[in-house]
Scaffold this motif. Sequence first.
Motif, PDB file in Angstrom:
ATOM      1  N   GLN A   1      -5.496 -20.141  35.733  1.00  0.00           N
ATOM      2  CA  GLN A   1      -4.169 -20.692  36.043  1.00  0.00           C
ATOM      3  C   GLN A   1      -3.396 -21.115  34.805  1.00  0.00           C
ATOM      4  O   GLN A   1      -2.245 -21.544  34.921  1.00  0.00           O
ATOM      5  CB  GLN A   1      -4.308 -21.893  36.984  1.00  0.00           C
ATOM      6  CG  GLN A   1      -4.655 -21.474  38.406  1.00  0.00           C
ATOM      7  CD  GLN A   1      -4.474 -22.603  39.396  1.00  0.00           C
ATOM      8  OE1 GLN A   1      -4.439 -23.773  39.027  1.00  0.00           O
ATOM      9  NE2 GLN A   1      -4.370 -22.249  40.664  1.00  0.00           N
ATOM     10  N   ASN A   2      -4.015 -20.984  33.633  1.00  0.00           N
ATOM     11  CA  ASN A   2      -3.344 -21.474  32.424  1.00  0.00           C
ATOM     12  C   ASN A   2      -3.573 -20.554  31.229  1.00  0.00           C
ATOM     13  O   ASN A   2      -4.361 -20.865  30.335  1.00  0.00           O
ATOM     14  CB  ASN A   2      -3.838 -22.885  32.078  1.00  0.00           C
ATOM     15  CG  ASN A   2      -3.504 -23.909  33.149  1.00  0.00           C
ATOM     16  OD1 ASN A   2      -2.382 -24.381  33.237  1.00  0.00           O
ATOM     17  ND2 ASN A   2      -4.482 -24.229  33.984  1.00  0.00           N
ATOM     18  N   TYR A   3      -2.907 -19.426  31.240  1.00  0.00           N
ATOM     19  CA  TYR A   3      -3.011 -18.535  30.083  1.00  0.00           C
ATOM     20  C   TYR A   3      -1.731 -17.717  29.983  1.00  0.00           C
ATOM     21  O   TYR A   3      -0.944 -17.647  30.930  1.00  0.00           O
ATOM     22  CB  TYR A   3      -4.218 -17.608  30.198  1.00  0.00           C
ATOM     23  CG  TYR A   3      -4.073 -16.514  31.233  1.00  0.00           C
ATOM     24  CD1 TYR A   3      -4.403 -16.733  32.557  1.00  0.00           C
ATOM     25  CD2 TYR A   3      -3.595 -15.248  30.878  1.00  0.00           C
ATOM     26  CE1 TYR A   3      -4.249 -15.736  33.513  1.00  0.00           C
ATOM     27  CE2 TYR A   3      -3.443 -14.240  31.816  1.00  0.00           C
ATOM     28  CZ  TYR A   3      -3.778 -14.493  33.137  1.00  0.00           C
ATOM     29  OH  TYR A   3      -3.622 -13.510  34.074  1.00  0.00           O
ATOM     30  N   ASP A   4      -1.526 -17.124  28.811  1.00  0.00           N
ATOM     31  CA  ASP A   4      -0.449 -16.154  28.667  1.00  0.00           C
ATOM     32  C   ASP A   4      -0.965 -14.997  27.819  1.00  0.00           C
ATOM     33  O   ASP A   4      -2.172 -14.920  27.565  1.00  0.00           O
ATOM     34  CB  ASP A   4       0.818 -16.797  28.074  1.00  0.00           C
ATOM     35  CG  ASP A   4       0.614 -17.308  26.653  1.00  0.00           C
ATOM     36  OD1 ASP A   4      -0.420 -16.959  26.023  1.00  0.00           O
ATOM     37  OD2 ASP A   4       1.464 -18.062  26.171  1.00  0.00           O
ATOM     38  N   GLU A   5      -0.074 -14.120  27.372  1.00  0.00           N
ATOM     39  CA  GLU A   5      -0.552 -12.932  26.663  1.00  0.00           C
ATOM     40  C   GLU A   5      -1.224 -13.282  25.331  1.00  0.00           C
ATOM     41  O   GLU A   5      -1.951 -12.473  24.777  1.00  0.00           O
ATOM     42  CB  GLU A   5       0.599 -11.927  26.446  1.00  0.00           C
ATOM     43  CG  GLU A   5       1.710 -12.383  25.505  1.00  0.00           C
ATOM     44  CD  GLU A   5       2.726 -13.329  26.169  1.00  0.00           C
ATOM     45  OE1 GLU A   5       2.493 -13.737  27.328  1.00  0.00           O
ATOM     46  OE2 GLU A   5       3.732 -13.646  25.521  1.00  0.00           O
ATOM     47  N   ASN A   6      -1.002 -14.507  24.841  1.00  0.00           N
ATOM     48  CA  ASN A   6      -1.605 -14.883  23.564  1.00  0.00           C
ATOM     49  C   ASN A   6      -2.929 -15.622  23.699  1.00  0.00           C
ATOM     50  O   ASN A   6      -3.622 -15.813  22.708  1.00  0.00           O
ATOM     51  CB  ASN A   6      -0.635 -15.757  22.768  1.00  0.00           C
ATOM     52  CG  ASN A   6       0.576 -14.957  22.322  1.00  0.00           C
ATOM     53  OD1 ASN A   6       0.434 -13.849  21.818  1.00  0.00           O
ATOM     54  ND2 ASN A   6       1.757 -15.495  22.551  1.00  0.00           N
ATOM     55  N   GLY A   7      -3.226 -16.078  24.885  1.00  0.00           N
ATOM     56  CA  GLY A   7      -4.508 -16.760  25.048  1.00  0.00           C
ATOM     57  C   GLY A   7      -4.470 -17.875  26.069  1.00  0.00           C
ATOM     58  O   GLY A   7      -3.609 -17.918  26.952  1.00  0.00           O
ATOM     59  N   ILE A   8      -5.418 -18.781  25.904  1.00  0.00           N
ATOM     60  CA  ILE A   8      -5.588 -19.894  26.835  1.00  0.00           C
ATOM     61  C   ILE A   8      -4.519 -20.957  26.578  1.00  0.00           C
ATOM     62  O   ILE A   8      -4.062 -21.113  25.440  1.00  0.00           O
ATOM     63  CB  ILE A   8      -6.985 -20.527  26.642  1.00  0.00           C
ATOM     64  CG1 ILE A   8      -8.077 -19.472  26.873  1.00  0.00           C
ATOM     65  CG2 ILE A   8      -7.205 -21.715  27.579  1.00  0.00           C
ATOM     66  CD1 ILE A   8      -9.466 -19.924  26.444  1.00  0.00           C
ATOM     67  N   ILE A   9      -4.121 -21.657  27.622  1.00  0.00           N
ATOM     68  CA  ILE A   9      -3.211 -22.801  27.461  1.00  0.00           C
ATOM     69  C   ILE A   9      -3.898 -23.994  28.118  1.00  0.00           C
ATOM     70  O   ILE A   9      -3.673 -24.288  29.297  1.00  0.00           O
ATOM     71  CB  ILE A   9      -1.845 -22.520  28.135  1.00  0.00           C
ATOM     72  CG1 ILE A   9      -1.255 -21.208  27.606  1.00  0.00           C
ATOM     73  CG2 ILE A   9      -0.886 -23.690  27.893  1.00  0.00           C
ATOM     74  CD1 ILE A   9      -0.016 -20.738  28.364  1.00  0.00           C
ATOM     75  N   TRP A  10      -4.766 -24.682  27.379  1.00  0.00           N
ATOM     76  CA  TRP A  10      -5.535 -25.755  27.996  1.00  0.00           C
ATOM     77  C   TRP A  10      -4.648 -26.928  28.403  1.00  0.00           C
ATOM     78  O   TRP A  10      -3.805 -27.370  27.612  1.00  0.00           O
ATOM     79  CB  TRP A  10      -6.587 -26.306  27.029  1.00  0.00           C
ATOM     80  CG  TRP A  10      -7.771 -25.430  26.804  1.00  0.00           C
ATOM     81  CD1 TRP A  10      -8.171 -24.888  25.615  1.00  0.00           C
ATOM     82  CD2 TRP A  10      -8.740 -25.004  27.778  1.00  0.00           C
ATOM     83  NE1 TRP A  10      -9.326 -24.147  25.790  1.00  0.00           N
ATOM     84  CE2 TRP A  10      -9.692 -24.198  27.108  1.00  0.00           C
ATOM     85  CE3 TRP A  10      -8.899 -25.220  29.154  1.00  0.00           C
ATOM     86  CZ2 TRP A  10     -10.778 -23.617  27.765  1.00  0.00           C
ATOM     87  CZ3 TRP A  10      -9.968 -24.638  29.795  1.00  0.00           C
ATOM     88  CH2 TRP A  10     -10.895 -23.847  29.109  1.00  0.00           C
ATOM     89  N   PRO A  11      -4.872 -27.473  29.599  1.00  0.00           N
ATOM     90  CA  PRO A  11      -4.291 -28.784  29.905  1.00  0.00           C
ATOM     91  C   PRO A  11      -4.909 -29.799  28.928  1.00  0.00           C
ATOM     92  O   PRO A  11      -6.068 -29.652  28.538  1.00  0.00           O
ATOM     93  CB  PRO A  11      -4.762 -29.067  31.334  1.00  0.00           C
ATOM     94  CG  PRO A  11      -5.185 -27.746  31.893  1.00  0.00           C
ATOM     95  CD  PRO A  11      -5.638 -26.922  30.735  1.00  0.00           C
ATOM     96  N   MET A  12      -4.144 -30.798  28.554  1.00  0.00           N
ATOM     97  CA  MET A  12      -4.623 -31.775  27.564  1.00  0.00           C
ATOM     98  C   MET A  12      -5.964 -32.389  27.965  1.00  0.00           C
ATOM     99  O   MET A  12      -6.829 -32.641  27.133  1.00  0.00           O
ATOM    100  CB  MET A  12      -3.573 -32.882  27.409  1.00  0.00           C
ATOM    101  CG  MET A  12      -3.830 -33.821  26.268  1.00  0.00           C
ATOM    102  SD  MET A  12      -3.631 -33.017  24.669  1.00  0.00           S
ATOM    103  CE  MET A  12      -1.826 -33.004  24.553  1.00  0.00           C
ATOM    104  N   THR A  13      -6.123 -32.615  29.286  1.00  0.00           N
ATOM    105  CA  THR A  13      -7.300 -33.344  29.758  1.00  0.00           C
ATOM    106  C   THR A  13      -8.614 -32.627  29.470  1.00  0.00           C
ATOM    107  O   THR A  13      -9.650 -33.272  29.400  1.00  0.00           O
ATOM    108  CB  THR A  13      -7.205 -33.545  31.284  1.00  0.00           C
ATOM    109  OG1 THR A  13      -6.876 -32.281  31.882  1.00  0.00           O
ATOM    110  CG2 THR A  13      -6.151 -34.571  31.621  1.00  0.00           C
ATOM    111  N   VAL A  14      -8.572 -31.307  29.340  1.00  0.00           N
ATOM    112  CA  VAL A  14      -9.827 -30.577  29.143  1.00  0.00           C
ATOM    113  C   VAL A  14      -9.823 -29.761  27.852  1.00  0.00           C
ATOM    114  O   VAL A  14     -10.772 -29.024  27.583  1.00  0.00           O
ATOM    115  CB  VAL A  14     -10.138 -29.647  30.344  1.00  0.00           C
ATOM    116  CG1 VAL A  14     -10.350 -30.463  31.610  1.00  0.00           C
ATOM    117  CG2 VAL A  14      -9.044 -28.613  30.540  1.00  0.00           C
ATOM    118  N   ALA A  15      -8.759 -29.877  27.075  1.00  0.00           N
ATOM    119  CA  ALA A  15      -8.671 -29.106  25.829  1.00  0.00           C
ATOM    120  C   ALA A  15      -9.801 -29.515  24.886  1.00  0.00           C
ATOM    121  O   ALA A  15     -10.135 -30.695  24.788  1.00  0.00           O
ATOM    122  CB  ALA A  15      -7.321 -29.354  25.161  1.00  0.00           C
ATOM    123  N   PRO A  16     -10.394 -28.552  24.187  1.00  0.00           N
ATOM    124  CA  PRO A  16     -11.491 -28.894  23.277  1.00  0.00           C
ATOM    125  C   PRO A  16     -11.019 -29.821  22.148  1.00  0.00           C
ATOM    126  O   PRO A  16     -11.779 -30.686  21.701  1.00  0.00           O
ATOM    127  CB  PRO A  16     -11.948 -27.545  22.729  1.00  0.00           C
ATOM    128  CG  PRO A  16     -10.855 -26.583  23.029  1.00  0.00           C
ATOM    129  CD  PRO A  16     -10.149 -27.099  24.237  1.00  0.00           C
TER     130      PRO A  16
END
Length: 579
Positions: free
Chosen positions: A461-476
């Motif tokens: 549910q959170n990506y685009d052609e360049n890659g992942i778009i992490w929600p802040m809550t789970v971003a590494p």
Amino acid sequence: MRVSQMFMPTLREVPAEAEIPSHQLMLRAGLMRKLASGIYSFLPLGYRTFRKIEQIIREEMNRAGAQELIMSALLPAEAYQASGRWEVFGPEMFRLKDRHSRDFCLGPTHEEIFTEIVRNEIRSYRALPLTLYQIQTKYRDERRPRFGVMRSREFVMKDAYSFDRDEAGLDISYRKMYEAYCRTFDRCGLNYMVVEADSGAMGGSGSQEFMVKSSVGESVIAHCEACGYTANEEKAECVPEAYCPEGNNCGSELPLEKVATPDVKTIEELVGFFNCSSKEFAKTLIYKADDRVVAVMVRGDRDVNETKLQNYLGCVELEMADEETVERATGAIVGFAGPIGLNAELNIELIVDPEVTLMKNFIVGANETGYHYKNVNYERDFKASVIKDMRNIVEGDKCPKCGGSIKLTRGIEVGHIFKLGTKYSKALNCVYLDEQGKEVPMVMGCYGIGVNRTMAAIIEQNYDENGIIWPMTVAPYHVIIVPVNTTDSVQMETAEKMYNDLCSAGIEVLIDDRDERPGVKFKDADLIGIPIRITVGRKAGEGIVEYKLRKYKDIKELKIDEAVNEAIGEVKSALKNQP
RNA sequence: CGGGGUGUAGCGCAGCUGGUAGCGCACGUGGUUUGGGACCAUGGGGCCGCAGGUUCAAGUCCUGUCACCCCGACCA
């Protein structure tokens, strides 16, 4: 963390083995690597996100009053033999023997083990209600592992079990878990829906699934926009549809007629032979249910819902009958089964979908090779053992609640909650003493969340052609600082200063100090999906840096301190839901 | 478990009717570069999934086997 020191093997190209976006991105972004089919290693970046999801779950479980413990993944067979599931699980369970040839398995789920420990330790109603959970690795030898971590053979599950004195207590425990699940998935940034589910072999009185909407989901969900009814395909109740084709006299019953139909076996062939719609046939399917043979009738264009069938029959194994059994049951080769004249000796139960009883003058197999009956009518020509909804819902069906139009969508099942009732407590004698000193079985619930799958679902549910778009809550990491040119001392000093400032503010920061071209750094930063990017470039000398959020295109130029404060504010506001 | 497909360098792939293996990316070294996956030079890296067989000779042909992917069936 310095990117130059980080074990972060990103891939420029898409690995051939990965089909869906989350799987491709998890490999490309260096979050995990495959060890064997359905078995993955998590690498540092992936494991950070993994632990954040676990932590959100943990916090919400604790908030709901559940207590964490941990059990072994290696379990003795006896625990499952008592409940009968040593057999029920079949080849899906990884089994092994110890040096004394005792049977063990790698736990696929832990109802028995939790029930046993509560049985052994809890005696009084005073100790109830009690909800326990663990976040632990599960093993299931799936027939077909699929889509990376979405359906894998080793996975981490949060499984919780509630123990109550009665149904009313269970309702409260269940409700608390429901709310905890909503909070958990909200915090993970997921767009999900809660669907009525089949409680299946788990037994019990009710169950709901938390489904993340996704075209790659394995579950089909029936949804009514008018009233909000939402159920999975297995569970969704079907409203019978009356169908009256032109030229068919639906008012009056025509005399039964046997028609020679040599080599006409399938519904498609019948449609061609009789030159009519598949809705004018009723198909009769022969099943083997444990040791019984049963027949199920649905309209020609419908599919039998085997979950509904299995629930009705209460059998352990259900499969389409083999050719030999069909011949024995019908007296004809496969393709000519019908409700009239089934082998009486086999005492075949005839289960009829209600839609069939609305049909007039329809066509069925004659239980004789090469023949069908036409102008068949329910009641006059045959009778059901039972009339019961046995078909799969389809797009456009009437909503069972309000009569609106049903839409089908796909979803990823990330959580499942069950009211188990007393199935396990009775089987394993998990009882308490009530105020009167009487032994009463505890009323149980169980509640699962797939951690790996949740992680994949977030990516879906959170990506685009360049890659992942992490929600802040789970971003590494929350922020990545990209000095454009590592040989420029002003840029590097500025980047290092911001890195230190952000770190000391408690922000999780990456600094891409690699001697790489900026393009490479930008590509990697996008691929791994860090929510905030601060670029230190040409204007570093003027005290200006660039501030960009991964999820938006626009770039702001800010003074160094402003950028630091902006980042801190962004992170803090995104994480404010923490307990 | 049924159907289909693929196994050749870390990744993506080529290798035709058999003649002892190659391309791009990545990697090492030297240099030039530095705002969206640079360039030049040079170098390292292969049990061609595995096992049999045919042949003077097998990545290539035959047989078997294993692994992986996709569709289906199945799934607390």
